[in-house]
Design a protein around this motif. Structure first.
Motif, PDB file in Angstrom:
ATOM      1  N   LYS A 209       4.598   4.114   1.371  1.00  0.00           N
ATOM      2  CA  LYS A 209       5.137   5.298   0.712  1.00  0.00           C
ATOM      3  C   LYS A 209       4.950   6.540   1.574  1.00  0.00           C
ATOM      4  O   LYS A 209       5.102   7.652   1.112  1.00  0.00           O
ATOM      5  CB  LYS A 209       4.444   5.502  -0.633  1.00  0.00           C
ATOM      6  N   GLY A 210       4.554   6.378   2.828  1.00  0.00           N
ATOM      7  CA  GLY A 210       4.555   7.486   3.762  1.00  0.00           C
ATOM      8  C   GLY A 210       3.252   8.252   3.898  1.00  0.00           C
ATOM      9  O   GLY A 210       3.201   9.267   4.577  1.00  0.00           O
ATOM     10  N   GLU A 211       2.186   7.765   3.265  1.00  0.00           N
ATOM     11  CA  GLU A 211       0.902   8.448   3.382  1.00  0.00           C
ATOM     12  C   GLU A 211       0.317   8.185   4.765  1.00  0.00           C
ATOM     13  O   GLU A 211       0.488   7.115   5.329  1.00  0.00           O
ATOM     14  CB  GLU A 211      -0.030   7.893   2.301  1.00  0.00           C
TER      15      GLU A 211
ATOM     16  N   SER B 137       0.804  -1.220   0.000  1.00  0.00           N
ATOM     17  CA  SER B 137       0.000   0.000   0.000  1.00  0.00           C
ATOM     18  C   SER B 137       0.833   1.265   0.000  1.00  0.00           C
ATOM     19  O   SER B 137       2.046   1.250   0.213  1.00  0.00           O
ATOM     20  CB  SER B 137      -0.860   0.019   1.258  1.00  0.00           C
ATOM     21  N   SER B 138       0.112   2.359  -0.205  1.00  0.00           N
ATOM     22  CA  SER B 138       0.718   3.675  -0.174  1.00  0.00           C
ATOM     23  C   SER B 138       1.302   4.001   1.186  1.00  0.00           C
ATOM     24  O   SER B 138       2.123   4.909   1.312  1.00  0.00           O
ATOM     25  CB  SER B 138      -0.339   4.729  -0.509  1.00  0.00           C
TER      26      SER B 138
END
Lengths: 327, 327, 327
Positions: C89-91, C85-86
């Motif tokens: 990516k740090g969301e 998942s995002s």
């Protein structure tokens, strides 16, 4: 709909999209957006058809958007999980695609970290007269057509909600800010925005936007494309500011000193939007690093941010594209 | 359909399949293949039923084929991901199966690296009068019935497209080439081919086909089963050549010197097909290691290769099997 | 149905559930249980609606139950796989939720290892007037409302199958045995059982049930809640024994000497059930560590064990809850 019937079989790149094709996508997306506002939210357009989501690069967000678009069109979905796939058993990507074709897939959405993979698969599918449509879900540093088309639809719908058309872009100024060098989103957006008659201003540090960058753009309209190594000239009087996601790996690649310095030089804030047209809107393909590409306050400010609208439009635009190539 | 009604509740092994059962599968698959060529591609046969895909061994290809077959029959699918499962929390497989039964699963497709797991679950489900059907999706070195049945359907449909029947095999010569020792596909195929009256010729290096191998085969028709440690006698006048996937681990197990040497001795090429019946066809369960089991040119040669046809037929055959045990 | 119409938008915690709400859930679940016994097993109640399964903590069992419940209601499902998942990516979780809302999700089922995450998302969704319902699928050590409601439905259906109601609990004695300190299931069950007028007896080793534990319970009915550090007083004349899963990590946390010693002191066996009401029934949320929380024989004894019934009822109760908040 447009006068010219749709003939394109694959969605690989926007480099050769025609104005009629852009307008067909915008018009079709607009009608699907109405479907999404209805009670049932579904149409039987792709009933019995199989959409295979082949995401060799992981992405929950984009995969979910494609999956939902396909479900709204009543298609069946096959999700291909690269981690558990035959690829780990040494099969080539072309053989994997042929297997999914043999199994009954009608459309394959392919995301891959290598540029050119979707095109290669499309050429092979055509050579075999398979009838399969390939949809590039993002390939390497090359193209991400559905993202650029949903950005386009978001902008054009804002300019004329009832009748979004490419020609609405004429004379607008759009700034694209961030890691342009590594962005397939930027490349696709440059194609669509220039096709629509915008001025496109790119702004990034030199490491993320080398002076040679313009030579990589394949467009006859390059005279309306400008490169800046500072933010201000790109933002001045801009109508739209497109921000790009900054991969944290760029730091370890020594292309950026720090996220904080990046934000100080290129981060978009309420203050900096003062340079723009007062009606300016901000876009981001997501997921956002809050406080890096945008200030957290700006991201949450519905007066400027179109980020939620982009996600919503993503489903309608992907429905439109699946519908157009699937029929 | 056949005169005898279908009574088998589980698909575990082909060792005791009757001729009527083979013919019922072939006839039903043939009618589902027509459904797949229609516009809607769906039948409501398993509406409201739940098919649980329990793949303890990862496999995108086979799982997708089962998933698509179940969707075409309008069943609901539950995909069980072993990596994120309760098994990592210490639950037994029987308890996992009981949980899925309690949740409403009607058919469980089970793939497991241990031979016998699907049979064990089936026995427990019967003991509990659960009504649940177990479908072996491949267990250890034991059986892979749906693969052998799709191979059978592919061969019989080629011999008589309108009326594929087991008896069409009578008098044919089939060669099975490759890592027979470790192949559940080979074991299931030996059962079905011998039942149909074929001569079955096995060819492999001695390390992958020990002389004791025949004793592991449980069949009264063993007199039509032949073992060869060279390719030529197996291929001579063969009507069908079934190649098996070579696991790369066999090299590190010291069972093979190199992939290159394997290909030189047992790889199937256009040249070697000269030994066969001129109408010979080549099968492979996939995924293929190009240039190892088959030459790359042969794999792509539609005159000989049935590989794509196998994948397509896989969906129809799995629909037939799910339909037969699900009703 | 109850006289009071359903108004609750989110299912976060049972701490403030009213008697009318409990009864509405029980009545609705009862009617859905009949649907599950019908041939088609589906109702079109949530057609066109999107249920996003956002399981930040892996769980095949609970996710499958929610997925099946949503499918039986004809909703579309989006499965969110945290690994790909995002979030990697740090969301932020709030931004992920906003993305799913923008994509069209109507209900989000959220499981997270941190207490409070579902509540936080629900507050943000309300602040934005999103109309999205949040369903807590288990948060940290806080609450697991759907598990407690399916336990409640299982008990009340046993007491009156045709008309399961909260008031049936009045005067019953329920023992909850095991790792109460770390159990969100126990916390939710304590709420529902006390609301129904039970006596609730907790039994566990002191390390898993500190004397301060009672202070963490937010209930006006605490006078019917009792703490024991031995099994016998909790079990004496009990009508129901709820066992809790023991995480093996508790050993490495030095909270338990060994699984064997735990079983000797707190494991439920046929012998120990002699202390209870002769009609006693045993529950467990699963997955069970056989021979730890329960003896293996007891787990398989349909006279006492309600474990399978709990799983079956889980689908009906989750259908009821999704239906109530989704309309």
């Amino acid at each position: 709909m447009t006068a010219t019937p749709w003939t394109r079989k694959h969605i690989i790149s926007l480099e050769d999209f025609t104005i009629d094709e852009y307008d067909a996508v915008l018009t079709t997306a607009s009608s699907f957006k109405s479907v999404l506002k209805s009670r049932t939210k579904k149409v039987p357009a792709l009933q019995g058809q199989v959409v295979a989501n082949m995401f060799f690069e992981p992405s929950t967000r984009t995969r979910s958007s494609f999956e939902l678009a396909a479900k709204r069109l009543s298609a069946d979905i096959l999700n291909f999980a690269p981690g558990t796939s035959s690829l780990t058993k040494g099969e080539t990507i072309l053989d994997t695609a042929k297997t999914y074709w043999a199994m009954g897939a009608n459309i394959m959405v392919i995301r891959h970290s290598n540029s050119g993979v979707p095109l290669n698969v499309a050429m092979e599918m055509d050579r075999l007269n398979s009838g399969v449509s390939i949809f590039n879900g993002g390939d390497g540093l090359h193209q991400h057509p559905s993202q650029a088309l949903l950005d386009l639809f978001t902008i054009c719908s804002l300019l004329d909600e009832k009748n979004p058309q490419l020609s609405l872009l004429k004379g607008k100024k759009v700034a694209i800010v961030g890691d342009i060098l590594h962005s397939r989103v930027a490349r696709s957006n440059i194609n669509s925005l220039l096709a629509g008659g915008c001025e496109v201003h790119l702004a990034a540090p030199p490491t993320l936007l080398p002076s040679l960058f313009l030579e990589t753009i394949n467009s006859s309209q390059k005279k309306r494309l400008f490169v800046h190594w500072h933010l201000k000239p790109a933002l001045e009087n801009a109508d739209f500011v497109m921000t790009l996601r900054l991969q944290k790996e760029r730091m370890t690649d020594y292309l950026l000193p720090s996220l904080r310095e990046y934000h100080q030089l290129f981060g978009i804030t309420h203050e900096r939007l003062q340079w723009c047209n007062p009606e300016v809107k901000v876009l981001h393909p997501g997921p956002v690093n809050r406080g890096v590409e945008l200030s957290s306050e700006l991201m949450d400010d519905g007066k400027y941010s179109l980020i939620g609208e982009q996600v919503t439009n993503g489903v309608a635009v992907r429905m439109a594209l699946l519908y157009l190539i699937g029929n």
